[in-house]
Each structure stands twice: as C-alpha cells, then as structure tokens.
Write an enzyme that holds these catalytic residues in place. Structure first.
Site, PDB file in Angstrom:
ATOM      1  N   ASP A 167       2.425  -6.374   5.277  1.00  0.00           N
ATOM      2  CA  ASP A 167       3.030  -5.638   4.689  1.00  0.00           C
ATOM      3  C   ASP A 167       3.229  -4.256   4.946  1.00  0.00           C
ATOM      4  OD1 ASP A 167       0.796  -4.493   4.296  1.00  0.00           O
ATOM      5  OD2 ASP A 167       0.473  -5.474   2.158  1.00  0.00           O
ATOM      6  N   GLU A 189       1.483 -13.995   6.614  1.00  0.00           N
ATOM      7  CA  GLU A 189       0.956 -13.636   5.594  1.00  0.00           C
ATOM      8  C   GLU A 189       2.208 -13.041   4.585  1.00  0.00           C
ATOM      9  OE1 GLU A 189      -0.878  -9.821   4.046  1.00  0.00           O
ATOM     10  OE2 GLU A 189      -2.713 -10.688   4.293  1.00  0.00           O
ATOM     11  N   GLU A 214       4.121  -1.093   0.017  1.00  0.00           N
ATOM     12  CA  GLU A 214       3.790  -2.273   0.516  1.00  0.00           C
ATOM     13  C   GLU A 214       4.623  -3.579  -0.061  1.00  0.00           C
ATOM     14  OE1 GLU A 214       1.406  -0.044   0.178  1.00  0.00           O
ATOM     15  OE2 GLU A 214       0.664   0.117   2.079  1.00  0.00           O
ATOM     16  N   HIS A 241      -7.816   3.936   0.490  1.00  0.00           N
ATOM     17  CA  HIS A 241      -6.779   4.770   1.276  1.00  0.00           C
ATOM     18  C   HIS A 241      -5.655   4.693   0.675  1.00  0.00           C
ATOM     19  CE1 HIS A 241      -4.905   1.073   2.854  1.00  0.00           C
ATOM     20  NE2 HIS A 241      -6.137   0.494   2.776  1.00  0.00           N
ATOM     21  N   ARG A 268      -1.861   4.759  -0.516  1.00  0.00           N
ATOM     22  CA  ARG A 268      -1.175   5.778  -0.905  1.00  0.00           C
ATOM     23  C   ARG A 268      -0.849   6.085  -2.380  1.00  0.00           C
ATOM     24  NH1 ARG A 268       3.067   7.754   3.159  1.00  0.00           N
ATOM     25  NH2 ARG A 268       2.196   6.825   5.233  1.00  0.00           N
ATOM     26  N   HIS A 288     -11.313   6.192   5.796  1.00  0.00           N
ATOM     27  CA  HIS A 288     -10.017   6.180   6.778  1.00  0.00           C
ATOM     28  C   HIS A 288      -9.667   7.638   7.310  1.00  0.00           C
ATOM     29  CE1 HIS A 288      -5.656   5.353   6.989  1.00  0.00           C
ATOM     30  NE2 HIS A 288      -5.894   4.112   6.620  1.00  0.00           N
TER      31      HIS A 288
HETATM   32  C1  UD1 Z   1      -1.125   2.246   6.542  1.00  0.00           C
HETATM   33  C2  UD1 Z   1      -0.013   1.320   5.872  1.00  0.00           C
HETATM   34  C3  UD1 Z   1      -0.813   0.628   4.672  1.00  0.00           C
HETATM   35  C4  UD1 Z   1      -2.171  -0.125   5.256  1.00  0.00           C
HETATM   36  C5  UD1 Z   1      -3.003   1.047   5.669  1.00  0.00           C
HETATM   37  C6  UD1 Z   1      -4.302   0.445   6.605  1.00  0.00           C
HETATM   38  C7  UD1 Z   1       2.325   1.845   5.742  1.00  0.00           C
HETATM   39  C8  UD1 Z   1       3.429   2.655   4.975  1.00  0.00           C
HETATM   40  N1  UD1 Z   1       1.008   1.944   5.179  1.00  0.00           N
HETATM   41  O1  UD1 Z   1      -1.182   3.298   5.582  1.00  0.00           O
HETATM   42  O2  UD1 Z   1       0.034  -0.424   4.385  1.00  0.00           O
HETATM   43  O3  UD1 Z   1      -2.851  -0.729   4.070  1.00  0.00           O
HETATM   44  O4  UD1 Z   1      -2.214   1.661   6.871  1.00  0.00           O
HETATM   45  O5  UD1 Z   1      -5.182   1.346   6.861  1.00  0.00           O
HETATM   46  O6  UD1 Z   1       2.602   1.129   6.582  1.00  0.00           O
HETATM   47  N2  UD1 Z   1      -4.281   8.598  10.914  1.00  0.00           N
HETATM   48  C9  UD1 Z   1      -5.069   9.122  12.063  1.00  0.00           C
HETATM   49  N3  UD1 Z   1      -5.441   8.026  12.814  1.00  0.00           N
HETATM   50  C10 UD1 Z   1      -5.436   6.711  12.517  1.00  0.00           C
HETATM   51  C11 UD1 Z   1      -4.760   6.223  11.412  1.00  0.00           C
HETATM   52  C12 UD1 Z   1      -4.276   7.192  10.626  1.00  0.00           C
HETATM   53  O7  UD1 Z   1      -5.492  10.126  12.030  1.00  0.00           O
HETATM   54  O8  UD1 Z   1      -5.824   5.926  13.613  1.00  0.00           O
HETATM   55  C13 UD1 Z   1      -4.043   9.620   9.877  1.00  0.00           C
HETATM   56  C14 UD1 Z   1      -2.578  10.405  10.270  1.00  0.00           C
HETATM   57  O9  UD1 Z   1      -2.577  11.788   9.875  1.00  0.00           O
HETATM   58  C15 UD1 Z   1      -1.436   9.435   9.576  1.00  0.00           C
HETATM   59  C16 UD1 Z   1      -2.167   9.135   8.368  1.00  0.00           C
HETATM   60  O10 UD1 Z   1      -3.501   9.157   8.657  1.00  0.00           O
HETATM   61  O11 UD1 Z   1      -0.375  10.192   9.384  1.00  0.00           O
HETATM   62  C17 UD1 Z   1      -1.642   8.149   7.325  1.00  0.00           C
HETATM   63  O12 UD1 Z   1      -1.101   6.885   8.181  1.00  0.00           O
HETATM   64  P1  UD1 Z   1      -0.048   6.025   7.818  1.00  0.00           P
HETATM   65  O13 UD1 Z   1      -0.125   4.714   8.682  1.00  0.00           O
HETATM   66  O14 UD1 Z   1       1.128   6.886   7.723  1.00  0.00           O
HETATM   67  O15 UD1 Z   1      -0.240   5.580   6.499  1.00  0.00           O
HETATM   68  P2  UD1 Z   1      -1.867   4.614   5.867  1.00  0.00           P
HETATM   69  O16 UD1 Z   1      -2.042   5.410   4.494  1.00  0.00           O
HETATM   70  O17 UD1 Z   1      -2.850   4.830   6.932  1.00  0.00           O
HETATM   71  N1  UDP Z   2     -12.344  -2.386   8.467  1.00  0.00           N
HETATM   72  C1  UDP Z   2     -12.716  -1.923   9.728  1.00  0.00           C
HETATM   73  N2  UDP Z   2     -13.413  -0.711   9.539  1.00  0.00           N
HETATM   74  C2  UDP Z   2     -13.795   0.047   8.591  1.00  0.00           C
HETATM   75  C3  UDP Z   2     -13.005  -0.444   7.347  1.00  0.00           C
HETATM   76  C4  UDP Z   2     -12.437  -1.610   7.350  1.00  0.00           C
HETATM   77  O1  UDP Z   2     -12.789  -2.651  10.646  1.00  0.00           O
HETATM   78  O2  UDP Z   2     -14.418   1.127   8.296  1.00  0.00           O
HETATM   79  C5  UDP Z   2     -11.451  -3.647   8.264  1.00  0.00           C
HETATM   80  C6  UDP Z   2     -11.816  -4.466   7.307  1.00  0.00           C
HETATM   81  O3  UDP Z   2     -12.653  -5.272   7.511  1.00  0.00           O
HETATM   82  C7  UDP Z   2     -10.307  -5.303   6.961  1.00  0.00           C
HETATM   83  C8  UDP Z   2      -9.471  -4.123   7.429  1.00  0.00           C
HETATM   84  O4  UDP Z   2     -10.241  -3.337   8.263  1.00  0.00           O
HETATM   85  O5  UDP Z   2     -10.246  -6.168   8.035  1.00  0.00           O
HETATM   86  C9  UDP Z   2      -8.826  -3.684   6.131  1.00  0.00           C
HETATM   87  O6  UDP Z   2      -8.047  -2.524   6.744  1.00  0.00           O
HETATM   88  P1  UDP Z   2      -7.450  -1.483   5.511  1.00  0.00           P
HETATM   89  O7  UDP Z   2      -8.402  -1.142   4.407  1.00  0.00           O
HETATM   90  O8  UDP Z   2      -7.275  -0.050   6.395  1.00  0.00           O
HETATM   91  O9  UDP Z   2      -6.074  -1.988   5.218  1.00  0.00           O
HETATM   92  P2  UDP Z   2      -5.424  -2.893   4.125  1.00  0.00           P
HETATM   93  O10 UDP Z   2      -6.358  -4.192   4.208  1.00  0.00           O
HETATM   94  O11 UDP Z   2      -5.763  -2.367   2.658  1.00  0.00           O
HETATM   95  O12 UDP Z   2      -3.891  -3.261   4.411  1.00  0.00           O
END
Ligand code: UD1
Ligand code: UDP
Length: 369
Positions: free
Chosen positions: A96, A118, A132, A208, A210, A241
């Site tokens: 998603d 999924e 999502e 984490h 939004r 996160h």
């Molecule tokens: C994204 C997904 C969400 C998923 C989540 C898992 C969308 C809109 N959101 O949300 O569905 O549950 O990932 O974690 O697709 N950042 C870093 N390094 C990283 C990752 C993120 O610096 O490796 C920071 C950046 O500043 C980035 C911010 O996190 O702009 C948010 O990342 P983003 O992918 O936009 O949204 P998530 O909340 O991570």
């Molecule tokens: N996870 C990880 N390291 C962490 C926290 C989570 O590897 O420090 C793994 C967790 O086991 C799961 C996935 O990341 O498989 C979940 O990711 P996240 O919570 O970012 O996204 P969501 O599942 O909510 O989309």
C-alpha cells in the site's frame, strides 16, 4: 521465460517483496528485473543488504520531508522511463505504499499486466490509514493479478467486483520473510545484546504512521512514559523510524528516561530477534502486526482502524486507538494480569504459512501474462 519486474521502495514493501524476488531469481521459468524507487534510503538499503538483492534500477527519489505528490510524481516519471526502455511481461508490487500505487499506474500506462501482492486489505475509512487505504484501493482496478493474503482480503475484492478468477489466496509474503530471517545467522551489536540482556520486561514500541503524526503520536509517547513510571520492572526499546517528524516527537517525550532506549532502525534479523525477546509490543505498523502473532507476542495496535483484523480475531492483537489513557489501561492490564497475558501470547499464523512467494510464482507460470 516470463520477464518480471518487481518494484518496491520502502522498508515494508522491500521486506515483503524480497521472498518473491528471491524465488523468481532462482527459477529458470523467469527472468527478473528489480527496480527500486528509493522512496526510503537507509531503511531500504538495510533490507537490500539482508536479502542480498541488487537492484537493476534505482530511481533514488527520496528527499527529506517529501510530500505525497512529490513521491508520486518522481516515482512516476522515473519508472515511466525504465518501463519505456525495458519491456517486461508483468510488473509486481506489494502492499500500500505510494511506490506500489505508482507501479500499478505506470504499468497500466504501458499496458503491462500488473500483479498486486497483498491485495484486498481494507478499512473502508478513506483517511485511515492515510494514504495507504487509497493506495490499495487504487491498485485494485489497475491489477490483473490479485494475490490476496487471506480469505478476508479475498472477500473484500469479491465485494468490489474484482473477477473471482483473477484473485488467488496465497498467504502473506511477510510471513515468508520473517520465517526466512529467523533462520539466518544472527549478528547482534554489543549495544543491542546488552539491551536484550537487561533485567526486566521489555516493551517494544514502533510507530511512524502519517495519520498519527502530531497529537496521536504525542499521546503514544506519553503513554509509553507513563507505563515505564508505573511498572519499574519494565524497560522500553524504541527503534525510531528515520522520519524526522516522528523522531522529534518521540525524543521530546522519551529521550531522557533512564529505562527508555531510543535507537536507530534495526536491521531485519536483529529486529525479529528483538520481537521474540519482547514481553509486549506496542505498534502502529502493519508488518509488525502480522509478524508478532507468529512469534506468540501480544500486540497492542495504536491506530483507530486496522485492515488486518485477523490477528484481532485470533486474540493476539488488540486495537487500542491513540488515546493515552486507553493505551496505558490496556498495556497495564497485560502487565498485571498473567492469565490475560497468556491468552494473548499464543502463537498463531492467521496471515500465512511461509509459502506465499512460491504460490505467487506458480500462479504466474500457470496463468501466463
Ligand atoms: C512510508 C509509506 C508507508 C509505510 C512506511 C513504512 C507512503 C506514502 N508511505 O511512510 O505506507 O508504512 O513508509 O516505513 O508510501 N526517511 C529517511 N530515510 C529512510 C526513510 C525515511 O530519512 O530510509 C525520512 C525522509 O525524511 C522522508 C521521511 O522519512 O522524507 C518520510 O518517508 P516517506 O516514505 O515519505 O513516508 P513514511 O512515513 O516513511
Ligand atoms: N522492522 C525492521 N526494523 C525496525 C523496525 C521494523 O526491520 O527497526 C521491520 C518489521 O519487522 C516489519 C517492517 O519493518 O517487517 C515494518 O515496517 P514499517 O513499520 O516501517 O511499515 P508498515 O509495515 O507499517 O508499512
């Protein structure tokens, strides 16, 4: 040979697509191209390392504080070029995230069949989880293969008039991933090792989403602090996160507590091991909700809705919302009432049996694009 492109870009879609990519890679019936959007950077690279996946294309789209429109437009234009130059038979993406929705849309523009891994999870609440719920729903009419993880997800798709012959119940590839990683050699850092060896009951917290940014996440952090105060035999591990907005709230309320350990995101194997060692898991994560029941860990889900009701029905997870008092009350009940705790701490696998990826590629080979 069937030429398949897998597209992913964040930690969870990478983890859940990795078993499919690995199965395709080892199968002579398929040729695999891996494209990553790089919607996440460090957290995606962690997963690529663990599963030893080398992307063929990396769109490198992440920017700090990226908006949903920025993710969408950058991923769309990057993927558009890759698909224009690399004709494949089918595009696969998982779950998603915005990367996933963009993969479905771009495949459609190129008239390439799209397979949604999924498929069919729903809350039917437009803004929960945001964005999502909409990403998933938008994938459905664009997809030609719907790989539903559970019977409930299958039913959701049927009720949306997705043709029954295009839906397959496969189990969730996330369970393949967690079972796979449990068998890998474990290399824990001395810092994590010493945290895991501490006396007392460990509460593991991840958040984490939004829609939880701002007040709900503040309540989550305050609830965690209140639990540490009320139960001196507990300690908190919180792998934060990378989102700076998340980190700001969590550090503001928890950083200076002597039994709160705010750490960097863990690699997948150490994280899975930490889940196994936890007494109680508090989370708003989708993936963690699915993994924890298979490890026999009670999970309190800090969200208003869940598209993963199977764990709740199985009795291993409970939806507690994001009100501080409710989170504290529910967690305290589990910390105080042993019978209640043991009822919730049963190992069940409502999300899959670890063979979802095999099924998906078998289905692709029998129903050629
Ligand atoms: C994204 C997904 C969400 C998923 C989540 C898992 C969308 C809109 N959101 O949300 O569905 O549950 O990932 O974690 O697709 N950042 C870093 N390094 C990283 C990752 C993120 O610096 O490796 C920071 C950046 O500043 C980035 C911010 O996190 O702009 C948010 O990342 P983003 O992918 O936009 O949204 P998530 O909340 O991570
Ligand atoms: N996870 C990880 N390291 C962490 C926290 C989570 O590897 O420090 C793994 C967790 O086991 C799961 C996935 O990341 O498989 C979940 O990711 P996240 O919570 O970012 O996204 P969501 O599942 O909510 O989309």
């Amino acid at each position: 040979m069937i030429k398949v492109m897998t597209v992913f870009g964040t930690r969870p879609d990478a983890i859940k697509m990795a078993p499919v990519a690995r199965a395709l890679q080892g199968d002579p019936r398929f040729e695999l191209i891996v494209t990553v959007t790089g919607q996440h950077r460090e957290m995606l690279d962690q997963v690529l390392r663990v599963f030893q996946i080398k992307p063929d294309f990396d769109l490198q789209i992440m920017s700090h504080g990226q908006t949903l429109s920025e993710i969408t437009t950058r991923a769309l234009s990057g993927l558009d070029k890759v698909l224009a130059q690399n004709r494949v038979d089918v595009v696969l993406a998982q779950g998603d995230t915005t990367t996933t929705f963009v993969a479905a849309l771009t495949a459609f523009y190129h008239k390439i069949p799209f397979g949604h891994v999924e498929a069919g999870l729903r809350t039917y609440d437009l803004y929960n989880p945001f964005p999502e719920e909409m990403n998933r729903r938008l994938c459905a009419p664009l997809a030609e293969y719907h790989f539903a993880p559970t019977e409930q997800a299958h039913q959701n798709l049927i009720s949306e008039r997705i043709p029954a012959e295009r839906i397959w119940v496969t189990g969730n590839t996330g369970i393949d991933a967690v079972l796979w990683v449990a068998e890998q050699p474990l290399d824990l850092s001395p810092e994590l090792q010493s945290l895991l060896n501490r006396e007392g009951r460990m509460i593991l917290l991840t958040c984490h989403r939004r829609e939880n940014l701002g007040e709900p996440m503040t309540h989550i952090a305050q609830a965690a602090r209140a639990l540490l105060e009320r139960f001196p035999d507990t300690y908190l591990i919180l792998p934060m996160h990378k989102n700076p907005l998340v980190r700001e709230i969590l550090t503001r309320y928890l950083d200076n507590h002597p039994r709160a350990f705010l750490i960097e995101p863990l690699d997948y194997a150490p994280f899975a091991h930490t889940m196994k060692r936890a007494h109680l898991i508090l989370t708003d994560s989708g993936g963690v909700q699915e993994e924890a029941p298979s490890l026999g860990k009670p999970v309190l889900v800090m969200r208003e809705t869940t598209e993963r009701p199977e764990g709740v029905h199985a009795g291993t997870s409970k939806l507690v919302g994001t009100e501080m008092s409710l989170i504290v009350e529910e967690a305290a009940a589990l910390l105080e009432d042993e019978a209640l705790y043991h009822r919730m701490a049963q190992a069940v696998n409502p999300y899959g049996d670890g063979h979802a990826a095999e099924r998906i590629i078998q289905i692709l080979s029998e129903n050629r694009p």
